[in-house]
Design a protein around this motif. Sequence first.
Motif, PDB file in Angstrom:
ATOM      1  N   GLN A  21      -5.527  15.159 108.494  1.00 42.06           N
ATOM      2  CA  GLN A  21      -5.203  14.228 107.402  1.00 42.06           C
ATOM      3  C   GLN A  21      -4.672  14.982 106.175  1.00 42.06           C
ATOM      4  O   GLN A  21      -3.640  14.628 105.602  1.00 42.06           O
ATOM      5  N   LYS A  42      -7.931   8.906 120.053  1.00 36.42           N
ATOM      6  CA  LYS A  42      -9.145   8.511 119.315  1.00 36.42           C
ATOM      7  C   LYS A  42      -9.141   9.106 117.912  1.00 36.42           C
ATOM      8  O   LYS A  42      -9.507   8.462 116.941  1.00 36.42           O
ATOM      9  N   ALA A  45      -6.743   7.227 115.781  1.00 36.98           N
ATOM     10  CA  ALA A  45      -7.289   5.904 115.433  1.00 36.98           C
ATOM     11  C   ALA A  45      -8.302   6.043 114.288  1.00 36.98           C
ATOM     12  O   ALA A  45      -8.350   5.213 113.378  1.00 36.98           O
ATOM     13  N   ARG A  46      -9.082   7.136 114.326  1.00 36.97           N
ATOM     14  CA  ARG A  46     -10.063   7.359 113.259  1.00 36.97           C
ATOM     15  C   ARG A  46      -9.358   7.602 111.913  1.00 36.97           C
ATOM     16  O   ARG A  46      -9.775   7.097 110.877  1.00 36.97           O
ATOM     17  N   ASP A  48      -6.370   6.469 111.133  1.00 34.08           N
ATOM     18  CA  ASP A  48      -5.791   5.173 110.760  1.00 34.08           C
ATOM     19  C   ASP A  48      -6.850   4.371 109.994  1.00 34.08           C
ATOM     20  O   ASP A  48      -6.584   3.802 108.926  1.00 34.08           O
ATOM     21  N   LYS A  49      -8.073   4.376 110.529  1.00 32.21           N
ATOM     22  CA  LYS A  49      -9.164   3.615 109.913  1.00 32.21           C
ATOM     23  C   LYS A  49      -9.499   4.151 108.518  1.00 32.21           C
ATOM     24  O   LYS A  49      -9.645   3.383 107.564  1.00 32.21           O
ATOM     25  N   SER A  50      -9.598   5.485 108.396  1.00 34.78           N
ATOM     26  CA  SER A  50      -9.987   5.993 107.068  1.00 34.78           C
ATOM     27  C   SER A  50      -8.852   5.823 106.049  1.00 34.78           C
ATOM     28  O   SER A  50      -9.111   5.570 104.872  1.00 34.78           O
ATOM     29  N   SER A  52      -6.787   3.274 106.139  1.00 32.54           N
ATOM     30  CA  SER A  52      -6.819   1.833 105.822  1.00 32.54           C
ATOM     31  C   SER A  52      -7.838   1.554 104.731  1.00 32.54           C
ATOM     32  O   SER A  52      -7.628   0.686 103.878  1.00 32.54           O
ATOM     33  N   LYS A  53      -8.954   2.295 104.777  1.00 30.28           N
ATOM     34  CA  LYS A  53      -9.973   2.121 103.725  1.00 30.28           C
ATOM     35  C   LYS A  53      -9.404   2.494 102.357  1.00 30.28           C
ATOM     36  O   LYS A  53      -9.683   1.843 101.356  1.00 30.28           O
ATOM     37  N   GLU A  56      -7.336  -0.367 101.242  1.00 32.12           N
ATOM     38  CA  GLU A  56      -8.200  -1.462 100.735  1.00 32.12           C
ATOM     39  C   GLU A  56      -8.684  -1.175  99.313  1.00 32.12           C
ATOM     40  O   GLU A  56      -8.762  -2.065  98.480  1.00 32.12           O
ATOM     41  N   ASP A  62       0.434   0.671 101.854  1.00 37.19           N
ATOM     42  CA  ASP A  62       0.705   0.688 103.291  1.00 37.19           C
ATOM     43  C   ASP A  62       1.817   1.665 103.668  1.00 37.19           C
ATOM     44  O   ASP A  62       1.735   2.338 104.697  1.00 37.19           O
ATOM     45  N   LYS A  65       0.449   5.111 103.743  1.00 32.99           N
ATOM     46  CA  LYS A  65      -0.392   5.278 104.935  1.00 32.99           C
ATOM     47  C   LYS A  65       0.499   5.533 106.166  1.00 32.99           C
ATOM     48  O   LYS A  65       0.254   6.474 106.934  1.00 32.99           O
TER      49      LYS A  65
END
Length: 285
Positions: A21, A42, A45-46, A48-50, A52-53, A56, A62, A65
């Motif tokens: 990252q 995987k 994907a992790r 992507d999730k962090s 996205s946080k 938020e 976006d 990101k």
Amino acid sequence: MAFTKVAVVGGSGTMGNGIVQTVAQAGIKTYLVETNMELAEKGKARLDKSLSKLVEKGKINDDRKNEILGNIVLTDKYEDVADVDFVIEAIFENIQLKKEIFAKLDAIVKPETILASNTSALSITEIASVTKRPEKVIGFHFFNPVPLMPLVELVMGLFCSEETYLAAEKLVDQIGKKYVKAKDTPGFLVNYLQIPLLVGAVEALENGLASAEDIDKACVFGMNHPMGPLHLLDMIGLDNALDVFTVMYESTGNEKFRPRTMHRRLVQSGNWGRKTGKGFFSYEK
Ligand code: NAD
């Protein structure tokens, strides 16, 4: 010259993922290398999730990101990273495994590529010994959690060149972190400085000098530490900390690194800190 291609081996692990990252955020094409594509996916994907946080929370949008994720290339083949400028290895803390990976990378990547290890405690000189480029092997030690912790400890193996060190400094600058230069000695610099405080906190508790709460308060309010040493030990995991202290003590013979009996007993009784719900303090599970 700015770095344009960096590979992170073990890029889906705790440290590797944060390193991917951080490097990708700096606009560098980042190869996330894993043992298989499922693990690599995987890891992405992790990330992507962090990210996205962060969207938020309004810290990035976006587009940013997607730009960061767009800099990441997944692979399970070392041949794909043959022309990167810099490799950061962050696989399990196992000397045999690291030596195998370094020998393999050495045979594949271009001659000018720098090979770096994120090892916490293994010898960079020993890792470099399996390559034909020991002058281009350096310790590149990040701290957990990587995106938040500003330091990279640059560890000079015995044969690491000044040119390699300066190039590593440049990469640290490029990814927006700070560096210190350390020798390839047990604990490098940060652990050499920090472990005596952690051991001392356990010793103070064991000798009844103060309560666990007050030992931590003394460090937080009297020394301006963000977290007390006993809470920090519970966060690191008392099992991991015991392993590290033992290695430090055995390799130096220095009493200031010797794990105290209370620490050992907590580990033996399965009280490993936050992850088991109890260590020096109790946590809701
Ligand atoms: P981890 O177990 O979370 O991750 C290791 C990753 O390496 C896994 O995703 C695994 O699939 C991958 N891997 C294993 N063999 C591989 C191979 N041959 N090729 C590609 N990928 C492979 O480990 P971690 O906690 O992230 O630690 C990694 C390194 O960072 C260790 O050397 C450790 O000492 C060091 N370190 C850890 C921390 C920490 O707080 N966890 C802090 C600083 C440094």
